[in-house]
Design a protein around this motif. Structure first.
Motif, PDB file in Angstrom:
ATOM      1  N   HIS A  31      -6.312   1.563  -5.596  1.00  0.00           N
ATOM      2  CA  HIS A  31      -7.168   2.009  -4.503  1.00  0.00           C
ATOM      3  C   HIS A  31      -7.740   3.393  -4.787  1.00  0.00           C
ATOM      4  O   HIS A  31      -7.013   4.381  -4.830  1.00  0.00           O
ATOM      5  N   ARG A  32      -9.031   3.429  -5.050  1.00  0.00           N
ATOM      6  CA  ARG A  32      -9.729   4.686  -5.362  1.00  0.00           C
ATOM      7  C   ARG A  32      -9.156   5.354  -6.608  1.00  0.00           C
ATOM      8  O   ARG A  32      -9.189   6.578  -6.753  1.00  0.00           O
ATOM      9  N   GLY A  33      -8.627   4.543  -7.498  1.00  0.00           N
ATOM     10  CA  GLY A  33      -8.022   5.068  -8.710  1.00  0.00           C
ATOM     11  C   GLY A  33      -6.529   5.256  -8.531  1.00  0.00           C
ATOM     12  O   GLY A  33      -5.834   4.361  -8.054  1.00  0.00           O
ATOM     13  N   PRO A 196      -6.456  -6.448   5.859  1.00  0.00           N
ATOM     14  CA  PRO A 196      -5.391  -5.454   5.743  1.00  0.00           C
ATOM     15  C   PRO A 196      -4.035  -6.148   5.708  1.00  0.00           C
ATOM     16  O   PRO A 196      -3.863  -7.249   6.242  1.00  0.00           O
ATOM     17  N   PHE A 197      -3.058  -5.497   5.096  1.00  0.00           N
ATOM     18  CA  PHE A 197      -1.802  -6.182   4.819  1.00  0.00           C
ATOM     19  C   PHE A 197      -1.053  -6.619   6.071  1.00  0.00           C
ATOM     20  O   PHE A 197      -0.283  -7.575   6.043  1.00  0.00           O
ATOM     21  N   THR A 217      -5.436  -8.251  -0.469  1.00  0.00           N
ATOM     22  CA  THR A 217      -5.022  -7.462   0.691  1.00  0.00           C
ATOM     23  C   THR A 217      -4.854  -5.994   0.332  1.00  0.00           C
ATOM     24  O   THR A 217      -4.632  -5.644  -0.820  1.00  0.00           O
ATOM     25  N   TRP A 218      -4.953  -5.139   1.323  1.00  0.00           N
ATOM     26  CA  TRP A 218      -4.915  -3.690   1.181  1.00  0.00           C
ATOM     27  C   TRP A 218      -4.228  -3.083   2.401  1.00  0.00           C
ATOM     28  O   TRP A 218      -4.184  -3.703   3.437  1.00  0.00           O
ATOM     29  N   ILE A 237      -2.957  -7.455  -4.606  1.00  0.00           N
ATOM     30  CA  ILE A 237      -2.545  -6.400  -3.688  1.00  0.00           C
ATOM     31  C   ILE A 237      -3.198  -5.107  -4.154  1.00  0.00           C
ATOM     32  O   ILE A 237      -3.198  -4.786  -5.339  1.00  0.00           O
ATOM     33  N   THR A 238      -3.739  -4.367  -3.202  1.00  0.00           N
ATOM     34  CA  THR A 238      -4.330  -3.064  -3.486  1.00  0.00           C
ATOM     35  C   THR A 238      -3.385  -1.974  -2.997  1.00  0.00           C
ATOM     36  O   THR A 238      -2.816  -2.080  -1.911  1.00  0.00           O
ATOM     37  N   SER A 239      -3.241  -0.911  -3.804  1.00  0.00           N
ATOM     38  CA  SER A 239      -2.307   0.156  -3.466  1.00  0.00           C
ATOM     39  C   SER A 239      -2.816   1.500  -3.950  1.00  0.00           C
ATOM     40  O   SER A 239      -3.539   1.588  -4.952  1.00  0.00           O
ATOM     41  N   ASN A 240      -2.403   2.552  -3.234  1.00  0.00           N
ATOM     42  CA  ASN A 240      -2.607   3.919  -3.709  1.00  0.00           C
ATOM     43  C   ASN A 240      -1.592   4.296  -4.787  1.00  0.00           C
ATOM     44  O   ASN A 240      -1.753   5.310  -5.450  1.00  0.00           O
ATOM     45  N   ARG A 241      -0.536   3.485  -4.910  1.00  0.00           N
ATOM     46  CA  ARG A 241       0.547   3.777  -5.861  1.00  0.00           C
ATOM     47  C   ARG A 241       0.548   2.680  -6.927  1.00  0.00           C
ATOM     48  O   ARG A 241       1.416   1.820  -6.962  1.00  0.00           O
TER      49      ARG A 241
END
Length: 253
Positions: A31-33, A196-197, A217-218, A237-241
Motif C-alpha cells: 500500500h503506497r509502497g 475493505p477488509f 482487500t485492503w 491482500i493489501t498492507s502498509n507492512r
C-alpha cells in the motif's frame, strides 16, 4: 487490487472452510509502497516494497497544474510535504523544490520504469475520480506498459478507465456488504471486487466467486487480520507492512 500470476477466478477463490493448498496464491500488495520504512508514494518506498517481495505495488495518482500524473494520495501537499497548496496548482517543475534528499514527489512515468525494471511485480494505480484517467492512460501507453499496470477505484473512475482501455485489469473498490448489480459488472468487467477488509468473510468471497469475481482487500496491517483474510479465500491482500504480509503468506509468521 491487481495481481500477477493469479489463477483463474474460480480456482483462486476456495470453497468456504477449505484449507489453503498454496498460500502463495494469495498475493501481497504494498500500500503506497513501504510506508513504515519510507515516505508513502515515493520511489524509495516503491523500491523498498519491491525488495520486500511485493507482488504488486499500489500507488495513488493526482495531476499537477501542467496535467502530469504524479504520485500523491491527498489533494494538497500539506500532510506529506508541509506545503498547503493543492497539487492541481503546482507544476512539476515546482514540485522539484520540495525535494528532501532522496525523497521527492515522483511522476507516474518514473514509477512505471522502476516497477518495470523489477521484472515481475505489477503496478496498481488507484484513481479516486475520473479526472486523472486520460493523462494516466496516456503515460501507460506511451511507455508500452499496458501489461504491467492495473487499476482500482470506485465505479465512476473505473468506468472512465474501461472506456479508454477495454483490456485493462480492474479492481472495483466496493464498500457495501452486497455485491454490485449485474448491470454495473457487465459494463465495467472488473476482474476483482476490492472491499475493505472488515467486509470480507468466507461467505462474501464465495458470493463474489459465484459472480465471476476474485476478491482483493485492503488495508490489513495486523498479522491476525492477514491470517484471517488469507483463510477466507481472497485473491490478494493489501498492507502498509509488506514485509510482514509477505512472511505471513509464505507461512513464516
Amino acid at each position: 487490487m491487481s495481481h500477477p500470476h493469479l489463477p483463474t477466478t474460480q480456482s483462486a477463490v476456495r470453497a468456504v472452510g477449505e484449507p489453503t493448498a498454496d498460500r502463495r496464491r494469495v498475493l501481497a500488495v504494498a500500500h503506497r509502497g513501504d510506508p513504515y520504512r519510507h515516505r508513502e508514494n515515493t520511489l524509495p518506498s516503491v523500491e523498498s516494497a519491491l525488495a520486500a517481495g511485493a507482488d504488486a505495488v499500489e500507488v495513488d495518482v493526482q495531476l499537477t497544474r501542467d496535467r502530469v500524473p504524479v504520485l500523491l494520495h491527498d489533494r494538497t501537499l500539506e500532510r506529506l510535504w508541509g506545503d498547503p497548496r493543492s497539487i492541481g496548482r503546482v507544476t512539476t517543475a515546482q514540485l522539484d523544490e520540495l525535494r528532501r534528499g532522496p525523497l521527492a514527489v515522483p511522476t507516474l512515468a518514473e514509477t512505471v520504469k522502476v516497477v518495470a525494471a523489477a521484472g515481475g511485480p505489477r503496478l496498481l494505480i488507484d484513481l479516486d475520480d475520473p479526472g486523472p484517467v486520460a493523462a494516466t492512460w496516456s503515460v501507460v501507453t506511451g511507455l508500452g506498459a499496458e501489461g504491467l499496470v492495473s487499476f482500482c477505484g470506485p465505479a465512476t473512475a473505473m468506468l472512465a478507465v474501461r472506456a479508454l482501455a477495454p483490456g485493462a485489469e480492474i479492481a472495483l473498490t466496493w464498500k457495501e456488504p452486497r455485491l454490485p448489480v449485474r448491470a454495473l459488472l457487465d459494463d465495467l468487467r472488473p476482474r476483482y471486487l476490492n472491499p475493505p477488509f472488515g467486509l470480507v468473510t468466507p461467505e462474501f468471497t464465495a458470493a463474489a466467486a459465484d459472480a465471476g469475481l476474485a476478491v482483493s482487500t485492503w488495508t490489513a496491517d495486523l498479522r491476525r487480520t492477514m491470517r484471517r483474510l488469507r483463510d477466507t479465500g481472497v485473491a490478494s491482500i493489501t498492507s502498509n507492512r509488506i514485509g510482514v504480509l509477505r512472511a505471513v503468506l509464505d507461512g513464516r509468521r
